[in-house]
Design an enzyme around this catalytic site. Structure first.
Site: not given
Ligand code: FNR
Length: 379
Positions: A24, A79, A275, A307-310, A329-330
């Site tokens: 997930y 989330g 996202h 999105s993509g920053v590691r 995020g991740r």
């Molecule tokens: C998310 N993202 C997300 N965004 C948001 O606005 N509300 C949310 O509840 C969630 N939930 C969520 C769950 C999971 C498991 C992930 C991986 C991502 C998106 C998050 O805020 C963000 O935009 C991305 O994760 C950015 O990309 P990277 O940094 O994961 O590559």
């Protein structure tokens, strides 16, 4: 196991979590092209190496929406964070707080707003989705404002959920999902506390607080599934703009025209984001979308990007491409799943160290000096 990067934390998280949760977090939509491009396109961004400029004094801090950040980074809303580590939102928020950067709570968090806010010193940011159930939105906004949250992040790229095949295969969604999740959870050696899967219902904080009853994962998925709202438009955001006293940031902008609309609407900031590749597969990576958006609105509105920053070099790259600040995020979620608060704290330290290396080797001593001048434009 030696941990020195987000990808090391990813490997550690995979060992620790039941597969449905790991996938997930880790997965994206359809063929996961955009998910990969987010990382690959950033890695392709070449910076100009400059030398012999006395880089002994570096300042990585910025000011954003009246808050001081020790590094130009904030934690993206994710989330179910409290499922990857016990009371995960509190742990992540405390690590962010200690580092001096904002934690943005997802509206679909496990810990409710009121549990996290008293545990940190900085004001928390709060993210809201557009849901058909406007009562939930109103309730969440009122509670976030009453608790003293500073910045509202309004996510607009999820009027419908993306098609995520890994979730169907893993047991996160689809037929017999609850049973498959249960079996994975109980048979997984290092992950065995209640998440609404183990007989004891777990409160899914903000939604439970609104519905007035405990909600396990199955109820939550049902509630959310029934409540995405594809009818949303800028007009529907006006009451929120009226209601919310602090800065309002629109998350999920990928097109310069939408960025201009956000300025016209009166937003304080945008988050350039797809996202994390979880919604419309095949769209541009944030790294590639960013320069045109910066051309259109830089200086008129704060530009954040995720999105993509590691790593810390990616942070510098995103800023050189046009961002004022960057969200992750991740990267922090893997660290949280692997090692809790200490993992997130360590990851944030790594980001700062790596930023300092990148700034030294490009000869910029302040974040404000990280501009498109740093980019190598190959002929
Ligand atoms: C998310 N993202 C997300 N965004 C948001 O606005 N509300 C949310 O509840 C969630 N939930 C969520 C769950 C999971 C498991 C992930 C991986 C991502 C998106 C998050 O805020 C963000 O935009 C991305 O994760 C950015 O990309 P990277 O940094 O994961 O590559």
């Amino acid at each position: 196991m030696i941990i020195s990067s987000a990808s090391d934390y990813r490997a550690a998280a995979q060992k620790r979590l039941p597969p449905f949760l790991f996938h997930y977090i880790d997965g994206g939509a359809y063929a996961e092209k955009t998910l990969r491009r987010n990382v690959d396109d950033l890695a392709e961004v070449a910076l100009r190496q400059r030398v012999l400029k006395d880089m002994s004094k570096l300042d990585t801090s910025i000011e954003l929406f009246g808050e001081k950040l020790s590094i130009p980074v904030a934690l993206s809303p994710v989330g179910l964070t409290g499922m990857y580590a016990r009371r995960g939102e509190v742990q992540a928020a405390r690590a962010a707080d200690a580092k001096g950067v904002p934690f943005c709570m997802s509206s679909v968090s496990v810990c409710p707003i009121e549990e996290v806010v008293p545990r940190i010193k900085r004001p928390m940011w709060f993210q809201l989705y557009v849901l058909k159930d406007r009562g939930f939105m109103q309730n969440a906004l009122e509670r976030a404002q009453a608790a003293g949250c500073s910045t509202l992040v309004f996510t607009v790229d999820m009027p419908v959920p993306g098609a995520r095949y890994r979730d169907a295969h893993s047991g996160m969604s689809g037929p017999n999902a609850a049973m498959r999740r249960y079996l994975q959870a109980v048979t997984h050696p290092r992950w065995a506390w209640d998440v609404g899967l183990m007989g004891k219902p777990h409160d899914l904080g903000n939604i439970s607080a609104y519905l007035g009853k405990p909600t396990g994962l199955a109820d939550y998925m049902g509630y959310l599934g029934a409540n995405f709202d594809p009818s949303i438009s800028w007009k529907d955001l006006e009451w929120i703009r009226e209601f919310w006293k602090g800065p309002m940031v629109i998350k999920g902008i990928l097109d310069p025209e939408d960025a201009r609309d956000a300025v016209r609407f009166g937003a304080d900031g945008i988050i350039v984001s797809n996202h994390g590749g979880r919604q419309l597969d095949g769209v541009l990576s944030s790294a590639r979308a960013l320069p045109a958006i910066a051309d259109a609105v830089k200086g008129q509105i704060k530009i954040l990007a995720d999105s993509g920053v590691r790593n810390g070099l990616d942070v510098v790259r995103m800023i050189a491409l046009g961002a004022d600040a960057v969200m992750i995020g991740r990267a922090y979620i893997y660290a949280l799943a692997a090692a809790g608060e200490a993992g997130v704290a360590h990851l944030l330290e790594l980001l700062e160290k790596e930023m300092r290396v990148a700034m030294t080797l490009t000869s910029v001593s302040r974040v404000a000096d990280i501009t498109s001048d740093l980019l190598v434009h190959e002929a």
